[in-house]
Design an enzyme around this catalytic site. Structure first.
Site, PDB file in Angstrom:
ATOM      1  N   LYS A 176       0.841  -1.198   0.000  1.00 47.69           N
ATOM      2  CA  LYS A 176       0.000   0.000   0.000  1.00 47.69           C
ATOM      3  C   LYS A 176       0.884   1.260   0.000  1.00 47.69           C
ATOM      4  O   LYS A 176       2.100   1.173   0.224  1.00 47.69           O
ATOM      5  CB  LYS A 176      -0.933  -0.047   1.218  1.00 47.69           C
ATOM      6  CG  LYS A 176      -1.926  -1.234   1.168  1.00 47.69           C
ATOM      7  CD  LYS A 176      -2.794  -1.283   2.415  1.00 47.69           C
ATOM      8  CE  LYS A 176      -3.842  -2.389   2.305  1.00 47.69           C
ATOM      9  NZ  LYS A 176      -4.721  -2.430   3.510  1.00 47.69           N
TER      10      LYS A 176
ATOM     11  N   ASN B 281      -1.926   0.027   7.209  1.00 52.38           N
ATOM     12  CA  ASN B 281      -1.424  -1.319   7.553  1.00 52.38           C
ATOM     13  C   ASN B 281      -0.544  -1.962   6.476  1.00 52.38           C
ATOM     14  O   ASN B 281      -0.419  -3.177   6.390  1.00 52.38           O
ATOM     15  CB  ASN B 281      -2.565  -2.232   8.017  1.00 52.38           C
ATOM     16  CG  ASN B 281      -3.594  -2.492   6.929  1.00 52.38           C
ATOM     17  OD1 ASN B 281      -3.504  -1.940   5.838  1.00 52.38           O
ATOM     18  ND2 ASN B 281      -4.553  -3.335   7.218  1.00 52.38           N
TER      19      ASN B 281
ATOM     20  N   HIS C  90      -1.643  -5.508   1.503  1.00 50.28           N
ATOM     21  CA  HIS C  90      -2.896  -6.229   1.287  1.00 50.28           C
ATOM     22  C   HIS C  90      -2.579  -7.617   0.778  1.00 50.28           C
ATOM     23  O   HIS C  90      -1.622  -7.797   0.021  1.00 50.28           O
ATOM     24  CB  HIS C  90      -3.757  -5.503   0.242  1.00 50.28           C
ATOM     25  CG  HIS C  90      -4.834  -6.389  -0.336  1.00 50.28           C
ATOM     26  ND1 HIS C  90      -6.032  -6.581   0.295  1.00 50.28           N
ATOM     27  CD2 HIS C  90      -4.855  -7.171  -1.446  1.00 50.28           C
ATOM     28  CE1 HIS C  90      -6.760  -7.437  -0.423  1.00 50.28           C
ATOM     29  NE2 HIS C  90      -6.067  -7.801  -1.491  1.00 50.28           N
TER      30      HIS C  90
ATOM     31  N   GLU D  56      -9.057 -10.496  -7.779  1.00 52.23           N
ATOM     32  CA  GLU D  56      -8.108  -9.392  -7.656  1.00 52.23           C
ATOM     33  C   GLU D  56      -7.002  -9.469  -8.713  1.00 52.23           C
ATOM     34  O   GLU D  56      -6.604  -8.443  -9.268  1.00 52.23           O
ATOM     35  CB  GLU D  56      -7.534  -9.376  -6.226  1.00 52.23           C
ATOM     36  CG  GLU D  56      -8.616  -9.001  -5.207  1.00 52.23           C
ATOM     37  CD  GLU D  56      -8.219  -9.255  -3.761  1.00 52.23           C
ATOM     38  OE1 GLU D  56      -7.081  -9.689  -3.495  1.00 52.23           O
ATOM     39  OE2 GLU D  56      -9.072  -9.020  -2.881  1.00 52.23           O
TER      40      GLU D  56
HETATM   41  P1  ATP Z   1      -6.610  -6.092   3.123  1.00 47.72           P
HETATM   42  O1  ATP Z   1      -7.861  -6.326   2.295  1.00 47.72           O
HETATM   43  O2  ATP Z   1      -6.032  -4.716   2.948  1.00 47.72           O
HETATM   44  O3  ATP Z   1      -5.599  -7.197   3.074  1.00 47.72           O
HETATM   45  P2  ATP Z   1      -7.890  -7.227   5.336  1.00 47.72           P
HETATM   46  O4  ATP Z   1      -8.471  -8.205   4.373  1.00 47.72           O
HETATM   47  O5  ATP Z   1      -6.977  -7.722   6.381  1.00 47.72           O
HETATM   48  O6  ATP Z   1      -7.110  -6.094   4.600  1.00 47.72           O
HETATM   49  P3  ATP Z   1     -10.459  -5.954   5.433  1.00 47.72           P
HETATM   50  O7  ATP Z   1     -11.414  -6.174   6.535  1.00 47.72           O
HETATM   51  O8  ATP Z   1     -10.726  -6.557   4.098  1.00 47.72           O
HETATM   52  O9  ATP Z   1      -9.036  -6.394   5.982  1.00 47.72           O
HETATM   53  O10 ATP Z   1     -10.269  -4.391   5.279  1.00 47.72           O
HETATM   54  C1  ATP Z   1      -9.613  -3.862   4.169  1.00 47.72           C
HETATM   55  C2  ATP Z   1      -8.777  -2.697   4.589  1.00 47.72           C
HETATM   56  O11 ATP Z   1      -9.624  -1.647   5.020  1.00 47.72           O
HETATM   57  C3  ATP Z   1      -7.850  -2.946   5.762  1.00 47.72           C
HETATM   58  O12 ATP Z   1      -6.623  -3.515   5.377  1.00 47.72           O
HETATM   59  C4  ATP Z   1      -7.666  -1.556   6.312  1.00 47.72           C
HETATM   60  O13 ATP Z   1      -6.672  -0.840   5.541  1.00 47.72           O
HETATM   61  C5  ATP Z   1      -9.021  -0.938   6.079  1.00 47.72           C
HETATM   62  N1  ATP Z   1      -9.884  -1.050   7.243  1.00 47.72           N
HETATM   63  C6  ATP Z   1     -10.592  -2.128   7.623  1.00 47.72           C
HETATM   64  N2  ATP Z   1     -11.291  -1.898   8.738  1.00 47.72           N
HETATM   65  C7  ATP Z   1     -11.008  -0.619   9.084  1.00 47.72           C
HETATM   66  C8  ATP Z   1     -11.405   0.219  10.144  1.00 47.72           C
HETATM   67  N3  ATP Z   1     -12.256  -0.182  11.089  1.00 47.72           N
HETATM   68  N4  ATP Z   1     -10.893   1.476  10.159  1.00 47.72           N
HETATM   69  C9  ATP Z   1     -10.049   1.909   9.200  1.00 47.72           C
HETATM   70  N5  ATP Z   1      -9.637   1.153   8.182  1.00 47.72           N
HETATM   71  C10 ATP Z   1     -10.104  -0.085   8.117  1.00 47.72           C
END
Ligand code: ATP
Length: 137
Positions: free
Chosen positions: A9, A112, A115, A126
């Site tokens: 990211k 974070n 992804h 994706e």
């Molecule tokens: P990614 O899809 O980025 O690998 P993930 O699958 O671990 O992450 P998801 O629940 O799909 O998590 O959320 C996608 C992304 O959205 C997260 O990686 C984070 O950057 C953001 N995100 C998720 N929940 C929150 C939240 N409560 N507040 C802020 N950002 C969030």
């Protein structure tokens, strides 16, 4: 074997963590199939994050991921979807174990670093979204 979509990211790119992400996946033994740096257009991010549309964090999320270039990658190998997710760590870096990318380099969910696809269907969707067929063949 299977394939997964991994993306560094914008915060990961800005902090110089692209090499670290590559190094960990290479050292684990996975095969790099495709890689590109791209400043993702809004429409691409809307498709990528369609499951989160309407959630409170959706707009900040799209602003964050669209804030700069990302490095998109396809990795291949045995169980790479599940193992790749383990290597990233929990979505919330505060809950990520040390030794994971987020556990070693992250502090907050909204920044974070990486992804990774969370299922076989997500990986296929994706990879098709971010890469042309000739880029992953
Ligand atoms: P990614 O899809 O980025 O690998 P993930 O699958 O671990 O992450 P998801 O629940 O799909 O998590 O959320 C996608 C992304 O959205 C997260 O990686 C984070 O950057 C953001 N995100 C998720 N929940 C929150 C939240 N409560 N507040 C802020 N950002 C969030």
């Amino acid at each position: 074997s299977e394939r997964t979509f991994i993306m560094v990211k914008p915060d990961g790119v800005q902090r110089g963590l692209v090499g670290e992400v590559l190094r960990r996946f290479e050292q684990r033994g996975y095969k790099l199939v495709a890689l590109k740096m791209i400043h993702p257009p809004r429409a691409l991010l809307e498709s990528h994050y369609e499951e989160h549309k309407g959630k409170k964090f959706y707009d900040p999320l799209l602003a964050y991921i669209g804030s700069g270039p990302v490095v998109a990658m396809v990795w291949e190998g045995l169980n790479v979807i599940t193992v790749g997710r383990k290597m990233l760590g929990a979505t919330d870096p505060a809950k990520s174990d040390p030794g994971t990318l987020r556990g070693d380099y992250g502090i907050v969910t909204g920044r974070n670093i990486v992804h990774g696809s969370d299922s076989e269907s997500a990986a296929k969707r994706e990879i098709d979204l971010w890469f042309r067929p000739d880029e992953v063949s």
